[in-house]
Enzyme design. Structure first.
Site, PDB file in Angstrom:
ATOM      1  N   SER A 145     -25.573   0.458 -57.039  1.00  0.00           N
ATOM      2  CA  SER A 145     -25.017   1.274 -55.951  1.00  0.00           C
ATOM      3  C   SER A 145     -23.514   1.453 -56.134  1.00  0.00           C
ATOM      4  O   SER A 145     -22.888   0.715 -56.895  1.00  0.00           O
ATOM      5  CB  SER A 145     -25.276   0.556 -54.620  1.00  0.00           C
ATOM      6  OG  SER A 145     -24.410   1.018 -53.595  1.00  0.00           O
ATOM      7  N   TYR A 158     -25.163  -5.628 -47.868  1.00  0.00           N
ATOM      8  CA  TYR A 158     -25.612  -4.691 -48.916  1.00  0.00           C
ATOM      9  C   TYR A 158     -24.662  -4.737 -50.112  1.00  0.00           C
ATOM     10  O   TYR A 158     -25.095  -4.812 -51.264  1.00  0.00           O
ATOM     11  CB  TYR A 158     -25.657  -3.284 -48.316  1.00  0.00           C
ATOM     12  CG  TYR A 158     -26.225  -2.213 -49.192  1.00  0.00           C
ATOM     13  CD1 TYR A 158     -25.397  -1.359 -49.899  1.00  0.00           C
ATOM     14  CD2 TYR A 158     -27.601  -2.019 -49.289  1.00  0.00           C
ATOM     15  CE1 TYR A 158     -25.906  -0.344 -50.693  1.00  0.00           C
ATOM     16  CE2 TYR A 158     -28.129  -0.998 -50.071  1.00  0.00           C
ATOM     17  CZ  TYR A 158     -27.277  -0.172 -50.766  1.00  0.00           C
ATOM     18  OH  TYR A 158     -27.790   0.838 -51.555  1.00  0.00           O
TER      19      TYR A 158
HETATM   20  P1  NAP Z   1     -35.523   4.174 -49.038  1.00  0.00           P
HETATM   21  O1  NAP Z   1     -35.732   5.617 -48.821  1.00  0.00           O
HETATM   22  O2  NAP Z   1     -35.217   3.293 -47.866  1.00  0.00           O
HETATM   23  O3  NAP Z   1     -36.770   3.559 -49.861  1.00  0.00           O
HETATM   24  C1  NAP Z   1     -36.761   2.185 -50.159  1.00  0.00           C
HETATM   25  C2  NAP Z   1     -38.199   1.801 -50.433  1.00  0.00           C
HETATM   26  O4  NAP Z   1     -38.271   0.382 -50.654  1.00  0.00           O
HETATM   27  C3  NAP Z   1     -39.089   2.113 -49.228  1.00  0.00           C
HETATM   28  O5  NAP Z   1     -40.346   2.579 -49.649  1.00  0.00           O
HETATM   29  C4  NAP Z   1     -39.203   0.757 -48.574  1.00  0.00           C
HETATM   30  O6  NAP Z   1     -40.333   0.597 -47.767  1.00  0.00           O
HETATM   31  C5  NAP Z   1     -39.294  -0.131 -49.811  1.00  0.00           C
HETATM   32  N1  NAP Z   1     -39.092  -1.547 -49.455  1.00  0.00           N
HETATM   33  C6  NAP Z   1     -38.164  -2.053 -48.619  1.00  0.00           C
HETATM   34  N2  NAP Z   1     -38.313  -3.382 -48.514  1.00  0.00           N
HETATM   35  C7  NAP Z   1     -39.357  -3.726 -49.309  1.00  0.00           C
HETATM   36  C8  NAP Z   1     -40.019  -4.952 -49.632  1.00  0.00           C
HETATM   37  N3  NAP Z   1     -39.620  -6.124 -49.101  1.00  0.00           N
HETATM   38  N4  NAP Z   1     -41.081  -4.930 -50.478  1.00  0.00           N
HETATM   39  C9  NAP Z   1     -41.503  -3.762 -51.002  1.00  0.00           C
HETATM   40  N5  NAP Z   1     -40.934  -2.550 -50.740  1.00  0.00           N
HETATM   41  C10 NAP Z   1     -39.865  -2.554 -49.913  1.00  0.00           C
HETATM   42  O7  NAP Z   1     -34.332   3.969 -50.042  1.00  0.00           O
HETATM   43  P2  NAP Z   1     -33.774   4.921 -51.204  1.00  0.00           P
HETATM   44  O8  NAP Z   1     -32.616   5.691 -50.680  1.00  0.00           O
HETATM   45  O9  NAP Z   1     -34.918   5.603 -51.896  1.00  0.00           O
HETATM   46  O10 NAP Z   1     -33.171   3.778 -52.149  1.00  0.00           O
HETATM   47  C11 NAP Z   1     -33.948   3.171 -53.158  1.00  0.00           C
HETATM   48  C12 NAP Z   1     -33.017   2.205 -53.854  1.00  0.00           C
HETATM   49  O11 NAP Z   1     -31.829   2.899 -54.248  1.00  0.00           O
HETATM   50  C13 NAP Z   1     -32.556   1.055 -52.957  1.00  0.00           C
HETATM   51  O12 NAP Z   1     -32.410  -0.111 -53.734  1.00  0.00           O
HETATM   52  C14 NAP Z   1     -31.169   1.525 -52.491  1.00  0.00           C
HETATM   53  O13 NAP Z   1     -30.331   0.434 -52.151  1.00  0.00           O
HETATM   54  C15 NAP Z   1     -30.686   2.221 -53.718  1.00  0.00           C
HETATM   55  N6  NAP Z   1     -29.629   3.209 -53.529  1.00  0.00           N
HETATM   56  C16 NAP Z   1     -29.792   4.228 -52.650  1.00  0.00           C
HETATM   57  C17 NAP Z   1     -28.760   5.184 -52.567  1.00  0.00           C
HETATM   58  C18 NAP Z   1     -28.830   6.358 -51.642  1.00  0.00           C
HETATM   59  O14 NAP Z   1     -27.784   7.009 -51.441  1.00  0.00           O
HETATM   60  N7  NAP Z   1     -29.974   6.670 -51.067  1.00  0.00           N
HETATM   61  C19 NAP Z   1     -27.637   5.077 -53.369  1.00  0.00           C
HETATM   62  C20 NAP Z   1     -27.511   3.979 -54.218  1.00  0.00           C
HETATM   63  C21 NAP Z   1     -28.532   3.059 -54.305  1.00  0.00           C
HETATM   64  P3  NAP Z   1     -40.108   0.820 -46.175  1.00  0.00           P
HETATM   65  O15 NAP Z   1     -40.250   2.277 -45.978  1.00  0.00           O
HETATM   66  O16 NAP Z   1     -41.179   0.010 -45.509  1.00  0.00           O
HETATM   67  O17 NAP Z   1     -38.722   0.303 -45.824  1.00  0.00           O
HETATM   68  C1  GCO Z   2     -23.754   3.476 -47.059  1.00  0.00           C
HETATM   69  C2  GCO Z   2     -24.780   4.109 -47.943  1.00  0.00           C
HETATM   70  C3  GCO Z   2     -24.576   3.667 -49.376  1.00  0.00           C
HETATM   71  C4  GCO Z   2     -25.649   4.270 -50.240  1.00  0.00           C
HETATM   72  C5  GCO Z   2     -25.480   3.881 -51.669  1.00  0.00           C
HETATM   73  C6  GCO Z   2     -24.177   4.349 -52.241  1.00  0.00           C
HETATM   74  O1  GCO Z   2     -24.089   3.138 -45.914  1.00  0.00           O
HETATM   75  O2  GCO Z   2     -22.615   3.342 -47.530  1.00  0.00           O
HETATM   76  O3  GCO Z   2     -26.082   3.792 -47.500  1.00  0.00           O
HETATM   77  O4  GCO Z   2     -24.599   2.288 -49.450  1.00  0.00           O
HETATM   78  O5  GCO Z   2     -26.905   3.845 -49.838  1.00  0.00           O
HETATM   79  O6  GCO Z   2     -25.678   2.532 -51.870  1.00  0.00           O
HETATM   80  O7  GCO Z   2     -24.246   4.148 -53.643  1.00  0.00           O
END
Ligand code: NAP
Ligand code: GCO
Length: 264
Positions: A145, A158
């Site tokens: 992230s 986080y």
């Molecule tokens: P999301 O839409 O919240 O999807 C996360 C998935 O992980 C959901 O299906 C969630 O299920 C599942 N999950 C959560 N806890 C779990 C557990 N204990 N066991 C199994 N599955 C679990 O998140 P996303 O935005 O796609 O992000 C995916 C990854 O990318 C995460 O690691 C996040 O930190 C990272 N990330 C996201 C962003 C962004 O801007 N979106 C940027 C950087 C990194 P539920 O629906 O039940 O919660």
């Molecule tokens: C926040 C956002 C970010 C993104 C991502 C950025 O609240 O700042 O959720 O943390 O999820 O991780 O890379």
């Protein structure tokens, strides 16, 4: 050169991949030939995921498994290895975030975020690595992230987890590089998914969310990322094209980490 990106006959486990970033990454790996296995936290989400993959022309295998539960993870991986085959590619994608000012955040909430975002990648990697060693190769991709490098208000748990995940990535690289296992991080910027939806909601007066405008101003690309922006980098890290890339965090952020921000 094209074979460098082929994932034919590779088995990929993508955690938390019923939708969002995990679903997009799994879809890209499938498009390059990988067999997709995914898990999510309950049957409803797994069923939703299987339908979504099928609609995309992908026959994915789905498992209900809480990635923080070491026994359940070990059982899932053993079942995958027995029924489908040894895992070649692991994407530690499952994650949560809690946006709470630190002084209002309970230790329980802090621990929960650390458990899902840091302890779980350790647990799942530990379950998958023995098979990779047996097979003589493996690819582990940890979804990091911007918070692997930067802090901001309300995301103490986080940021601590994602900073730790960066170093877990480097440690897996160090410990298993000689077994021909490459462990790298993929660091998305701000991506349009359900997880960031609260940061993008339009205001009652129809204007953009202040955080939405902030991210646009902090991103040289002047836009939020999409899950599709992550697909090419994920295929690269999952393929032979990255066989000499190890312990690296590949940021896919539109330039955020390079940019001090526009003078007001
Ligand atoms: P999301 O839409 O919240 O999807 C996360 C998935 O992980 C959901 O299906 C969630 O299920 C599942 N999950 C959560 N806890 C779990 C557990 N204990 N066991 C199994 N599955 C679990 O998140 P996303 O935005 O796609 O992000 C995916 C990854 O990318 C995460 O690691 C996040 O930190 C990272 N990330 C996201 C962003 C962004 O801007 N979106 C940027 C950087 C990194 P539920 O629906 O039940 O919660
Ligand atoms: C926040 C956002 C970010 C993104 C991502 C950025 O609240 O700042 O959720 O943390 O999820 O991780 O890379």
């Amino acid at each position: 050169m094209t074979d460098l990106f082929s994932l034919n006959n590779k088995i990929a486990l993508v955690t938390g991949a019923s939708y969002g970033i995990g679903f997009a990454i799994a879809s890209a790996l499938a498009a390059h030939g990988a067999v997709i296995v995914f898990n999510d936290i309950n049957q409803e989400l797994v069923d939703k995921g299987i339908t979504a993959y099928k609609d995309a022309g992908i026959e994915a295998y789905g498992y209900v498994c809480d990635v923080t539960d070491e026994e359940a993870v070990q059982s899932m991986v053993s079942n995958i290895e027995a029924k489908i085959g040894i895992i070649d590619i692991l994407v530690n994608n499952a994650g949560i975030i809690k946006r709470i000012p630190m002084l209002e955040m309970s230790a329980a909430d802090f621990r929960l975020v650390i458990d899902v975002d840091l302890n779980a990648p350790f647990i799942v990697s530990k379950a998958v690595i023995p098979g990779m060693i047996k097979k003589g190769h493996g690819k582990i991709i940890n979804i990091c992230s911007m918070m692997s490098e930067l802090g901001r208000e309300t995301v103490a748990g986080y940021a601590a987890a994602k900073g730790g995940l960066k170093m877990l990535t480097r440690n897996i690289c160090s410990e298993f590089g000689s077994a021909n296992i490459q462990c790298n991080g993929l660091g998305p910027g701000y991506i349009e998914t359900p997880q960031t939806a609260p940061l993008r909601e339009h205001q009652t007066d129809g204007t953009r969310h202040p955080f939405d405008q902030f991210i646009i101003s902090k991103t040289p690309a002047a836009r939020w990322g999409t899950t599709e922006d992550l697909q090419g980098p994920a295929v690269f890290l999952a393929s032979n094209a990255s066989d000499f890339v190890n312990g690296h965090i590949l940021y896919v952020d539109g330039g955020i980490l390079a940019y001090i921000g526009k003078q007001p």
